[in-house]
Design a protein around this motif. Structure first.
Motif, PDB file in Angstrom:
ATOM      1  N   ARG A 129       0.844  -1.192   0.000  1.00 38.35           N
ATOM      2  CA  ARG A 129       0.000   0.000   0.000  1.00 38.35           C
ATOM      3  C   ARG A 129       0.884   1.248   0.000  1.00 38.35           C
ATOM      4  NH1 ARG A 129      -5.009  -0.654   4.094  1.00 38.35           N
ATOM      5  NH2 ARG A 129      -5.805   1.011   2.768  1.00 38.35           N
ATOM      6  N   ASP A 153      -7.005   4.019   8.140  1.00 40.38           N
ATOM      7  CA  ASP A 153      -7.854   2.889   7.769  1.00 40.38           C
ATOM      8  C   ASP A 153      -8.249   2.108   9.029  1.00 40.38           C
ATOM      9  OD1 ASP A 153      -9.096   0.691   6.726  1.00 40.38           O
ATOM     10  OD2 ASP A 153      -7.541   0.227   5.253  1.00 40.38           O
ATOM     11  N   ARG A 155      -9.796  -0.570   9.352  1.00 40.96           N
ATOM     12  CA  ARG A 155      -9.724  -2.021   9.196  1.00 40.96           C
ATOM     13  C   ARG A 155      -8.428  -2.592   9.754  1.00 40.96           C
ATOM     14  NH1 ARG A 155     -10.511  -2.694   2.886  1.00 40.96           N
ATOM     15  NH2 ARG A 155      -8.943  -1.040   2.972  1.00 40.96           N
ATOM     16  N   ARG A 156      -7.440  -1.753   9.996  1.00 41.27           N
ATOM     17  CA  ARG A 156      -6.143  -2.206  10.491  1.00 41.27           C
ATOM     18  C   ARG A 156      -6.094  -2.344  12.008  1.00 41.27           C
ATOM     19  NH1 ARG A 156      -1.970   1.707   7.126  1.00 41.27           N
ATOM     20  NH2 ARG A 156      -1.484   0.222   5.473  1.00 41.27           N
ATOM     21  N   ARG A 178     -11.984   8.148   8.376  1.00 42.94           N
ATOM     22  CA  ARG A 178     -10.787   8.880   8.798  1.00 42.94           C
ATOM     23  C   ARG A 178     -10.927   9.361  10.239  1.00 42.94           C
ATOM     24  NH1 ARG A 178      -6.906  11.382   5.600  1.00 42.94           N
ATOM     25  NH2 ARG A 178      -5.584  12.851   6.717  1.00 42.94           N
ATOM     26  N   TYR A 181     -10.735   6.416  12.763  1.00 41.24           N
ATOM     27  CA  TYR A 181      -9.356   5.946  12.947  1.00 41.24           C
ATOM     28  C   TYR A 181      -8.569   6.913  13.835  1.00 41.24           C
ATOM     29  CZ  TYR A 181      -4.458   5.210  11.529  1.00 41.24           C
ATOM     30  OH  TYR A 181      -3.109   5.020  11.514  1.00 41.24           O
ATOM     31  N   ALA A 237      -3.475   9.066   1.637  1.00 41.28           N
ATOM     32  CA  ALA A 237      -4.799   8.793   1.076  1.00 41.28           C
ATOM     33  C   ALA A 237      -4.852   9.144  -0.404  1.00 41.28           C
ATOM     34  CB  ALA A 237      -5.857   9.576   1.845  1.00 41.28           C
ATOM     35  N   GLU A 240      -3.043   6.480  -2.316  1.00 38.97           N
ATOM     36  CA  GLU A 240      -3.901   5.289  -2.342  1.00 38.97           C
ATOM     37  C   GLU A 240      -5.020   5.450  -3.373  1.00 38.97           C
ATOM     38  OE1 GLU A 240      -5.123   1.844   0.453  1.00 38.97           O
ATOM     39  OE2 GLU A 240      -3.323   2.536  -0.536  1.00 38.97           O
TER      40      GLU A 240
END
Length: 344
Positions: A129, A153, A155-156, A178, A181, A237, A240
């Motif tokens: 990433r 993120d 999800r991490r 955002r 997190y 971001a 990404e």
């Protein structure tokens, strides 16, 4: 030790591959918690996994909402020390998770931050990433400020179950990913991080428009003297968004560039060549050469991305071919068999 929470619907064969990766990464005391609202085929796959690994499957009449809703349910029902929310297409890396378990047992952080990457064909050839290199410079137990250069993120994140249910109850109703997190890192009293990629997400094209619009809004809201820092905060971001941009959406990037450049202070524009990352190269081309230069730069970047993905797919295919050569009879054996059959 860990509860892996997942919401499933009609997942297809990818769920089987995700469960195999989960089985390799699971350890003593782990449990899979599934909220299932989908078809019987996916349920059958889950039941097959449950026959060998601790699993709790809850049938629901409607799909569970987003990441935060699933996390709340998981924290409320988990009976393990830590909880991680997964997508049905996520793949876990067994070796990195073994290191995570040692870290959790030794330091007992209330929040762990996983290094994640993308998978294309298999989990043996991950695609980095945009912030992967930044993980190498992080201390094992960083402060929230040390993580400012990472992708925001949720999800991490791995949560210590006993701490986070009460904390989430005090948060605003629906922060975006955002904000969620950043709030989690700010509220953490002890943060830990994995250096090696532990979690792989399926590489899925994403429209860059929402990220570009959010950046434009953020720049407008900041004084001109603070816009260089704002752009730096958004760099991971933006890089990404460029990585995940579908080829058909490249015009969205090109259309946004002039608006973004117009919001940047002149010293930052003159210094753009020193800014890191592929999105900064797009801005540099827009500033120096205009729309044509930006278009050429974007075409070259997309071509490089495609070549990198082709190399990963070729490596995965080569591994599959080698496995097939070991498993199936080779040409010499087949020729010998043919000769012997002809002699009968």
């Amino acid at each position: 030790m860990l509860t892996f929470a997942m919401a499933t619907r009609d997942e297809g064969p990818e769920l089987e591959l995700a469960l195999r990766a989960l089985a390799r990464a699971s350890g003593p005391g782990d449990c899979l918690l599934v909220f299932h609202s989908g078809d019987d085929r996916s349920l059958t796959r889950l039941q097959g996994f449950a026959a060998e690994y601790p699993t709790r499957t809850i049938r629901t009449d409607s799909p569970v909402g987003g990441h935060r809703d699933l996390l709340r349910l998981a924290l409320d029902m988990a009976e393990t020390e830590y909880t991680l929310v997964l997508s049905p297409s996520d793949r876990l890396q067994a070796e990195a998770f073994a290191g995570l378990r040692r870290t959790l047992a030794q330091t007992a952080p209330d929040l762990a931050l996983l290094h994640s990457a993308w998978w294309l064909a298999d989990d043996s050839h991950p695609l980095p990433r945009s912030d992967s290199a930044a993980f190498d410079s992080l201390p094992p137990q960083p402060a929230a400020a040390d993580c400012a250069g990472l992708l925001p993120d949720p999800r991490r994140l791995v949560y210590r179950t006993a701490d986070w249910l009460a904390r989430l109850a005090t948060w605003p109703a629906a922060p975006d990913a955002r904000a969620f997190y950043e709030r989690a890192l700010a509220d953490s009293s002890g943060l830990s991080v994995t250096r090696a990629p532990a979690l792989l997400h399926a590489l899925t094209p994403v429209d860059p428009a929402p990220t570009l619009q959010a950046l434009t809004h953020a720049l407008r809201e900041r004084p001109r003297a603070e816009r260089a820092a704002c752009l730096a905060d958004w760099r991971p971001a933006l890089d990404e968004a460029l990585t995940l941009c579908p080829p058909g959406q490249s015009a969205t990037l090109l259309t946004a560039l002039p608006r973004i450049v117009a919001l940047l202070p002149r010293p930052l524009r003159r210094d753009m060549a020193r800014q890191p990352g592929p999105f900064a190269r797009l801005l540099e081309a827009q500033i120096a050469e205009g729309p044509l230069g930006a278009r050429v730069t974007l075409s070259l970047q997309l071509s490089e991305q495609q070549q990198q993905r082709s190399d990963i797919l070729a490596a995965a295919y080569g591994r599959l071919r080698a496995d097939l050569d070991l498993a199936l009879p080779g040409p010499a054996y087949l020729h010998d068999l043919y000769t012997r059959l002809r002699a009968l």
